[in-house]
Enzyme design. Sequence first.
Site, PDB file in Angstrom:
ATOM      1  N   SER A  78       0.814  -1.203   0.000  1.00 42.06           N
ATOM      2  CA  SER A  78       0.000   0.000   0.000  1.00 42.06           C
ATOM      3  C   SER A  78       0.860   1.270   0.000  1.00 42.06           C
ATOM      4  O   SER A  78       1.644   1.469  -0.921  1.00 42.06           O
ATOM      5  CB  SER A  78      -0.976  -0.034   1.188  1.00 42.06           C
ATOM      6  OG  SER A  78      -1.991   0.918   1.016  1.00 42.06           O
ATOM      7  N   ASP A 270      -8.247  -6.306  -5.352  1.00 43.97           N
ATOM      8  CA  ASP A 270      -8.149  -5.047  -4.606  1.00 43.97           C
ATOM      9  C   ASP A 270      -8.660  -3.901  -5.474  1.00 43.97           C
ATOM     10  O   ASP A 270      -8.202  -3.727  -6.601  1.00 43.97           O
ATOM     11  CB  ASP A 270      -6.679  -4.799  -4.213  1.00 43.97           C
ATOM     12  CG  ASP A 270      -6.462  -3.442  -3.562  1.00 43.97           C
ATOM     13  OD1 ASP A 270      -7.415  -2.918  -2.935  1.00 43.97           O
ATOM     14  OD2 ASP A 270      -5.349  -2.911  -3.668  1.00 43.97           O
ATOM     15  N   HIS A 322      -6.212  -6.445  -1.010  1.00 43.07           N
ATOM     16  CA  HIS A 322      -5.174  -5.422  -0.831  1.00 43.07           C
ATOM     17  C   HIS A 322      -3.960  -5.934  -0.067  1.00 43.07           C
ATOM     18  O   HIS A 322      -2.833  -5.652  -0.433  1.00 43.07           O
ATOM     19  CB  HIS A 322      -5.792  -4.218  -0.121  1.00 43.07           C
ATOM     20  CG  HIS A 322      -4.923  -3.009  -0.063  1.00 43.07           C
ATOM     21  ND1 HIS A 322      -4.498  -2.346  -1.196  1.00 43.07           N
ATOM     22  CD2 HIS A 322      -4.402  -2.330   0.984  1.00 43.07           C
ATOM     23  CE1 HIS A 322      -3.756  -1.302  -0.838  1.00 43.07           C
ATOM     24  NE2 HIS A 322      -3.675  -1.273   0.468  1.00 43.07           N
TER      25      HIS A 322
END
Length: 350
Positions: A78, A270, A322
């Site tokens: 991320s 994601d 994610h």
Amino acid sequence: MQKGVPELRFNQHSWNKEANLLFLESPVGVGFSYTNTSSDLQSLGDKITAEDSYIFLVNWLKRFPQFKSHDFYIAGESYAGHYVPQLSEKIFDENKRASKETYINFKGFMIGNALMDDDTDQTGMIDYAWDHAVISDRVYHDVKSNCDFSIEPATQACNNALNEYFAVYHIIDMYSLYAPVCTSITSTQSGWHQKPAGYDPCVSDYSEVYFNRPDVQEALHANVTKIGYNWTHCSDVITKWNDSPATMLPVIRKLINGGLRVWVFSGDTDGRIPVTSTRYTLNKLGMKTIQEWKPWYDHKQVGGWTIVFEGLTFVTVRGAGHQVPTFAPRQARQLIHHFLANQQLPPSAF
């Protein structure tokens, strides 16, 4: 363990089966990390995060010199699409003038579902949502005609269109398109912990309670100074962020040219930093293809797809959201194993 209370389970596919792991809560103010100078929390940004992390690493290796000779790698996901390349660049630059005492045996990094380029990350986010039947043609066209993600700040018309786009993620999980959402953490009837894939959408709610238990903190030797705020997934005490470059591509290009091993991976369900975004971003690097797009295997099943560029390997993980190890722990372990060995993932069923 009380009835209805989630239990801890041992992860058979944890990455410490492949390497010694060092987890760093960074920047200061995240998790259990703290500062004695509260004004520090107002001066945070990308640059100071990399500098603090580097100082930590140098001092940690002084404290535990038995690890100094080991190959050192960094991984993150991320926003670590910023943190990891920036810390990598800091180590890379400092190593050129480091003494024997401060040299870090740094070999490469791996980032997943990573924020790397604001323009392509946002463009890909919208395209992915439309292509996965999450938003209507009208919302898609409203965003496309009103937003230019290469220009900051956004216009009011763009913000209005984006508000309609984001509204859909109030009812489904942006970070894992096809997973159920957490409906209640109090209901013992929900049965989430029995989901066949092993994913529990309420795990972040459970873990927040868990990490704030005094007995857990004592066992972890954490929060010994009794900081004045709770452990949270997303820091409540960091309210200001002072610097964040619009793109990480120049840094990534510099590190590839410097001979570091670089892998980028993407869980393909994601919606936050989707595989579409990452493909657009990597295309901007304009790298030569060494090994064409092809499937890789997790036992008898396709685990995802991979393409090898000159200096960078890109891997998709099929069905993962994610945080790839949360959704696909076995495949994620396979990924780290092959990354560390500098080997391509299995090209056929086994």
